[in-house]
Design a protein around this motif. Structure first.
Motif, mmCIF file in Angstrom:
data_model
loop_
_atom_site.group_PDB
_atom_site.id
_atom_site.type_symbol
_atom_site.label_atom_id
_atom_site.label_comp_id
_atom_site.label_asym_id
_atom_site.label_seq_id
_atom_site.Cartn_x
_atom_site.Cartn_y
_atom_site.Cartn_z
ATOM 1 N N LYS A 51 0.812 -1.212 0.000
ATOM 2 C CA LYS A 51 0.000 0.000 0.000
ATOM 3 C C LYS A 51 0.848 1.267 0.000
ATOM 4 O O LYS A 51 0.359 2.345 -0.306
ATOM 5 C CB LYS A 51 -0.945 -0.003 1.199
ATOM 6 N N SER A 52 2.100 1.125 0.393
ATOM 7 C CA SER A 52 3.021 2.259 0.387
ATOM 8 C C SER A 52 4.435 1.732 0.230
ATOM 9 O O SER A 52 4.718 0.575 0.545
ATOM 10 C CB SER A 52 2.898 3.074 1.676
ATOM 11 N N CYS A 91 4.306 -2.450 -6.855
ATOM 12 C CA CYS A 91 3.306 -1.376 -6.796
ATOM 13 C C CYS A 91 2.753 -1.069 -8.180
ATOM 14 O O CYS A 91 1.535 -0.968 -8.374
ATOM 15 C CB CYS A 91 3.924 -0.104 -6.208
ATOM 16 N N ARG A 111 7.021 6.957 4.130
ATOM 17 C CA ARG A 111 6.145 6.047 3.399
ATOM 18 C C ARG A 111 5.303 6.851 2.414
ATOM 19 O O ARG A 111 4.624 7.801 2.786
ATOM 20 C CB ARG A 111 5.228 5.283 4.359
ATOM 21 N N PRO A 113 2.285 6.748 -0.501
ATOM 22 C CA PRO A 113 1.160 5.951 -1.032
ATOM 23 C C PRO A 113 1.437 5.507 -2.459
ATOM 24 O O PRO A 113 2.010 6.255 -3.264
ATOM 25 C CB PRO A 113 -0.023 6.927 -0.975
#
Length: 221
Positions: A51-52, A91, A111, A113
């Motif tokens: 997610k990050s 990602c 971090r 996104p």
């Protein structure tokens, strides 16, 4: 894991990532989450969606893979001013992570996104160059690792381990157990103990119970 409530100043980000323009550093400051992690804490675990992704401000992160028997293989280290290119690949493709990332030392990271990854590739030319450079750097490191595993003897692989340790931490003292080294090199503790004794006999290292001084090795022993 400690999450800071305040935003990191863009000027500090620019010092850690000098190739990025200030406008991008300001956006990183705005959307990023500044956190501190302790040694052994995981940032990314395999078989889970990312997610990050982390931008490393300070400290060392270890990137590794784990096989079905639980054995770990070190891929590379991340240090200040770097990003995990393999995490970026997961990602961008929207797939589950096939790597693990954990803190080797105390570390500060930002971090980001995952949705910002593709947006910044279009919006900021310096981000695209930064990501492409990261891919190339990690690819070269993986090739060196493969060459070491395929063509080098284990004693040469151990020497490379110490040189990589020095390069990423700027120290010539390894603090830890022989089992830690064996785990990183995917071998047995007894094998590492024998190789260390051979290096010590040559005068390349000095051993104590929980530390190894390999300064002579770096000097060209």
């Amino acid at each position: 894991m400690n999450v800071y409530s305040e935003k990191l100043a863009p000027e500090i980000i620019a010092k850690r990532f000098p190739t990025l323009e200030m406008e991008l550093c300001s956006e990183i400051s705005e959307v990023g989450q500044w956190i501190a992690i302790a040694p052994g804490e995981s940032m990314i675990t395999d078989d889970k969606y990312i997610k990050s992704f982390p931008l490393v401000l300070d400290g060392v992160l270890r990137v590794y893979r784990r096989d079905t028997d639980g054995r770990e293989s070190l891929l590379y280290y991340l240090t200040s001013g770097q990003v995990c290119s393999m995490a970026l690949t997961c990602c961008s493709e929207g797939i589950k992570a096939n790597i693990n990332v954990e803190a080797e030392t105390e570390a500060d990271i930002i971090r980001i996104p995952v949705q910002n990854l593709d947006e910044w590739m279009v919006k900021y030319p310096t981000w695209k160059i930064f990501v492409m450079h990261s891919y190339r750097q990690r690819f070269d490191e993986l090739l060196r690792t493969i060459d070491s595993l395929a063509f080098s003897k284990l004693d040469e692989h151990l020497i490379k381990f110490f040189k990589d340790f020095h390069r990423t931490r700027n120290t010539t003292t390894f603090i830890g157990s022989r089992a830690d080294i064996a785990k990183a090199l995917t071998t047995h503790r007894e094998v590492i103990s024998r190789l260390l004794k051979a290096l010590e006999k040559k005068g390349c290292i000095k051993q104590s119970k929980f530390a190894i001084d390999f300064s002579r090795l770096i000097e060209g022993c």
